[in-house]
Scaffold this motif. Sequence first.
Motif, mmCIF file in Angstrom:
data_model
loop_
_atom_site.group_PDB
_atom_site.id
_atom_site.type_symbol
_atom_site.label_atom_id
_atom_site.label_comp_id
_atom_site.label_asym_id
_atom_site.label_seq_id
_atom_site.Cartn_x
_atom_site.Cartn_y
_atom_site.Cartn_z
ATOM 1 N N LYS A 25 -2.342 8.009 -19.929
ATOM 2 C CA LYS A 25 -2.796 7.115 -20.991
ATOM 3 C C LYS A 25 -3.941 6.250 -20.468
ATOM 4 N N THR A 27 -8.117 4.714 -21.392
ATOM 5 C CA THR A 27 -9.255 4.490 -22.274
ATOM 6 C C THR A 27 -10.453 4.101 -21.439
ATOM 7 N N CYS A 46 -12.363 1.812 -16.792
ATOM 8 C CA CYS A 46 -11.274 2.702 -17.184
ATOM 9 C C CYS A 46 -9.971 1.927 -17.154
ATOM 10 N N VAL A 122 -11.688 11.564 -18.626
ATOM 11 C CA VAL A 122 -12.271 10.972 -19.831
ATOM 12 C C VAL A 122 -13.767 10.802 -19.582
ATOM 13 N N VAL A 249 -3.841 12.266 -29.908
ATOM 14 C CA VAL A 249 -4.630 11.355 -29.081
ATOM 15 C C VAL A 249 -5.374 10.441 -30.045
ATOM 16 N N ALA A 252 -9.649 4.412 -30.255
ATOM 17 C CA ALA A 252 -9.450 2.990 -29.969
ATOM 18 C C ALA A 252 -9.213 2.236 -31.272
ATOM 19 N N CYS A 259 -0.631 8.037 -34.576
ATOM 20 C CA CYS A 259 -1.791 7.133 -34.750
ATOM 21 C C CYS A 259 -1.702 6.396 -36.074
ATOM 22 N N ASP A 271 -3.383 2.403 -25.659
ATOM 23 C CA ASP A 271 -2.323 3.212 -26.269
ATOM 24 C C ASP A 271 -1.236 2.369 -26.903
ATOM 25 N N CYS A 293 -13.909 5.741 -25.165
ATOM 26 C CA CYS A 293 -13.689 7.174 -24.990
ATOM 27 C C CYS A 293 -12.244 7.421 -24.589
ATOM 28 N N ARG A 294 -11.667 8.469 -25.158
ATOM 29 C CA ARG A 294 -10.252 8.774 -24.971
ATOM 30 C C ARG A 294 -10.098 10.174 -24.376
ATOM 31 N N CYS A 300 -15.515 10.154 -27.908
ATOM 32 C CA CYS A 300 -15.936 8.755 -27.871
ATOM 33 C C CYS A 300 -16.271 8.244 -29.268
#
Length: 366
Positions: A25, A27, A46, A122, A249, A252, A259, A271, A293-294, A300
Motif C-alpha cells: 500500500k 502512494t 513515497c 509506482v 486500486v 488518491a 473505493c 489507502d 500515483c498509485r 497517476c
Amino acid sequence: MGGRHVVVMFLTTIFACSSGQEQIKMTLLDIRYGESESTSSNQYQCHLSDPDESATVTSLRLGATRRTDKIPDLNPAPPDAVYTVGNFPHWKVAFNQTIQSDGAFGVFGCEASVDGKEETLVPTIRMRSDAEVTPANGLLTQTVNIGDEGITITMQTTRADTLGWRKGGVHQSAFDAMSVYTMPGPVSVDDAGIYECLITGERDDARHALHLLIVRACPAYRWGLPDCDKACDECYNGGVCDEHSGKCVCPAGFMGTNCESACGDSNTFGDDCTLHCTPETDKPYACWRKLFCRPHPAGCRCITGYKGFHCDQTCTEGTFGASCLQTCNCASGVSCDRRTGSCFGNCPSGWKGDTCQDFESNTGAE
C-alpha cells in the motif's frame, strides 16, 4: 550513491511477472512533476499506509527519454530515496540544485519491498513547466485493457514544427507529423510503455511530452492470470481492478474495498485516508498542483476535485473525483460535491449510496 536506472523497452517486463501476492500500500506524491527544472522543493515522496509502513523503498528511473550517447549522461539515475520523519513519515527523493541540466526530467518511481507481499513499483512522469508539447487532456498516464480498441494518445503543441513519436525510445516513423498516436488494432501487453511526442530534432531539450500507457493483462472487468477467468468486483470512483489479485486500486482521495468511500477533502490521501499534504486542518485544498500515483494498474491523477496538466483547475459542473474523471449521478438538476461525488439532494429513482452509485434491484416496481 543514487537510485537505479532501469532501461526497459516495454513496462510489461516490470508488470507482467507477479506472484499473485497483494501489492504494498503505497502512494507516490510528486511535488514538482510539472516543473522538473525547478530548484525549489524539487522532489517526489513515497508514502506507505498501514500495515506496510515497515517496507523498504528505493528510487529508480524507468527508461531513457533523451539521447543515450552523450557525456555526461542525459538520463541520470535519481538520488536515493531517504526515509524522512516528520508529521507524516515518508521516503523522499530530492533533486538538488547540483543535478545536471534537466536530470529530473523523465519517468521515475519508487519500488517498495516487504516480506509477504509483492514487490511494488509506482512510477511518476516529470516534465518541464515550459514544455512545448503537452497531453491534450492533461493526463500523464492512461490505463487500458488487453483487447481494447480505438485507444489513442493525443498531444498538443505551441509550435508549428513537425512532431515525432517514440515508444520505449524507438522512433515510430508511421506517426511522424501527427499529434495523435493510434494503437493499431486491439491493445496487447506489448503496447504498454513510455511514449514520447517531441519536436523533431529537439529530444535533448527536454521540452517534449511523456505519456505512460498501462495495459491490464486481462480484458475489461476480468482478472486471474493467465486465463482471466474471474470477474472483477465493481471499483467505484475511478478505482481499477488489479488483474493479478482482483483487488481495486483506488485513486488518491478514495478508500475502501471497492473505493466506495471518499476521504472528504483535497488535503487527504492514502489507502486509509490518514495522510495529508499539510497537517494544517484549515487548508482543505493543500494537495492541488500535485500529482498522485498509485500501484499498477491505477496510474497517476490529480487529487480529487482538480484536473489539468498542472492539477490547478477545479472540476466543471457535473464532474468529480481524481482529475475530475467521474460523472455525478444525482437526480436531474442536482449537482454533486466535486471532491466526494456526494449529491446535494436526492439520488435518481432506484439508486442509493454516498454517490448514488448502487442500483436498488427492488424499488417496488412491478
